[in-house]
Design a protein around this motif. Sequence first.
Motif, PDB file in Angstrom:
ATOM      1  N   ARG A 144       1.939   3.890   8.659  1.00 34.81           N
ATOM      2  CA  ARG A 144       2.943   3.634   9.707  1.00 34.81           C
ATOM      3  C   ARG A 144       2.683   4.522  10.911  1.00 34.81           C
ATOM      4  NH1 ARG A 144       6.687   4.294   5.034  1.00 34.81           N
ATOM      5  NH2 ARG A 144       6.915   2.229   4.078  1.00 34.81           N
ATOM      6  N   HIS A 149       2.734  -1.969  10.915  1.00 34.64           N
ATOM      7  CA  HIS A 149       4.157  -2.276  10.765  1.00 34.64           C
ATOM      8  C   HIS A 149       4.440  -2.929   9.417  1.00 34.64           C
ATOM      9  CE1 HIS A 149       4.810  -1.284  14.980  1.00 34.64           C
ATOM     10  NE2 HIS A 149       3.808  -2.089  15.308  1.00 34.64           N
ATOM     11  N   ASP A 150       5.686  -2.788   8.982  1.00 40.14           N
ATOM     12  CA  ASP A 150       6.172  -3.438   7.763  1.00 40.14           C
ATOM     13  C   ASP A 150       5.341  -3.066   6.538  1.00 40.14           C
ATOM     14  OD1 ASP A 150       8.084  -4.786   9.350  1.00 40.14           O
ATOM     15  OD2 ASP A 150       6.618  -6.339   9.828  1.00 40.14           O
ATOM     16  N   VAL A 151       4.909  -1.804   6.467  1.00 38.03           N
ATOM     17  CA  VAL A 151       4.143  -1.343   5.307  1.00 38.03           C
ATOM     18  C   VAL A 151       5.106  -1.118   4.137  1.00 38.03           C
ATOM     19  CG1 VAL A 151       2.649   0.463   4.381  1.00 38.03           C
ATOM     20  CG2 VAL A 151       2.425  -0.249   6.777  1.00 38.03           C
ATOM     21  N   VAL A 152       4.863  -1.806   3.038  1.00 34.52           N
ATOM     22  CA  VAL A 152       5.753  -1.709   1.875  1.00 34.52           C
ATOM     23  C   VAL A 152       4.924  -1.479   0.625  1.00 34.52           C
ATOM     24  CG1 VAL A 152       7.539  -3.170   2.892  1.00 34.52           C
ATOM     25  CG2 VAL A 152       5.704  -4.219   1.536  1.00 34.52           C
ATOM     26  N   GLN A 153       5.564  -0.907  -0.393  1.00 32.28           N
ATOM     27  CA  GLN A 153       4.933  -0.705  -1.683  1.00 32.28           C
ATOM     28  C   GLN A 153       5.766  -1.406  -2.751  1.00 32.28           C
ATOM     29  OE1 GLN A 153       5.353   3.429  -3.154  1.00 32.28           O
ATOM     30  NE2 GLN A 153       6.296   3.898  -1.186  1.00 32.28           N
ATOM     31  N   ARG A 165       1.005  -2.997   1.326  1.00 35.14           N
ATOM     32  CA  ARG A 165       0.714  -4.128   2.201  1.00 35.14           C
ATOM     33  C   ARG A 165       1.566  -4.007   3.455  1.00 35.14           C
ATOM     34  NH1 ARG A 165      -2.194  -8.337   0.048  1.00 35.14           N
ATOM     35  NH2 ARG A 165      -2.525  -8.290  -2.217  1.00 35.14           N
ATOM     36  N   GLY A 166       0.997  -4.422   4.557  1.00 30.43           N
ATOM     37  CA  GLY A 166       1.727  -4.415   5.816  1.00 30.43           C
ATOM     38  C   GLY A 166       1.164  -5.481   6.725  1.00 30.43           C
ATOM     39  N   ALA A 167       1.655  -5.520   7.928  1.00 28.05           N
ATOM     40  CA  ALA A 167       1.166  -6.485   8.904  1.00 28.05           C
ATOM     41  C   ALA A 167      -0.268  -6.133   9.284  1.00 28.05           C
ATOM     42  CB  ALA A 167       2.059  -6.480  10.141  1.00 28.05           C
TER      43      ALA A 167
END
Length: 246
Positions: A144, A149-153, A165-167
């Motif tokens: 980030r 952006h929008d990095v999630v686990q 994973r993210g944009a």
Amino acid sequence: MESVPVHCPACRREHLYAPPVYPCACGAPLVPPLMQDARPEPITHRTWTDDWVTVRCPSCERQDQWPQPELGCPCGTVLRMPVHPVDAAAPGADGGPVADGGPNGSRPAHIPLPRTATAARPSFRPVTIRTARDAVTAAAMYLRWLGFHDVVQPEARPVSGIDLRGAGVVAQVDSSTRATGLRAVECLWLNGLSASAQSVFFSLAGYADDARARADRLGIPLFVMDLTGCPQPVNAPADELITIGT
């Protein structure tokens, strides 16, 4: 404490190493007293308990455990810096200047902000790594910070092995005690290819030679992390990613 010269036994590079500064509960800065007459050893096997060191505060005499000081060489080798046991530490040996950012949760002095980062980017605030989950969290924060952006686990690690994973990005975090191997790098690249995303790898124990060579050819940024949670680039694609961000 002043910087000390460190020789990497793997690639023979010479480094100047300044130990990290930790914040005591009383507010005083803590600098682990290095054993300057002992050689740093490459980390080939990690255990969570062995990667912590006890440091005594020179102001309040409080003793706390902090991450063992480490130096990540650009060749991928991670060196453990020997520290005097508390009982053997000389009075005042663990005093020293505060690292950049002040005593309140700063980054370690021996891992500066990426040297090619743009001036507009704020300082990266790492998180201490105590568990494998913490390592994934630290990597997500770093992505980030780079601009993804929008990095999630996911709550549970998927079969693909992708931790984040993210944009426009997929990332894997290897928190094992062995150097990351060739297969892991190739699998990450295939996942990135199928998702039309940038692949990024983070490792606590560094990378095998063939894994790093393949990552260089495939353009995969490789980072190593110590227990302070601050990633450090170990190949040209990683340096480039830091330079341009996203």
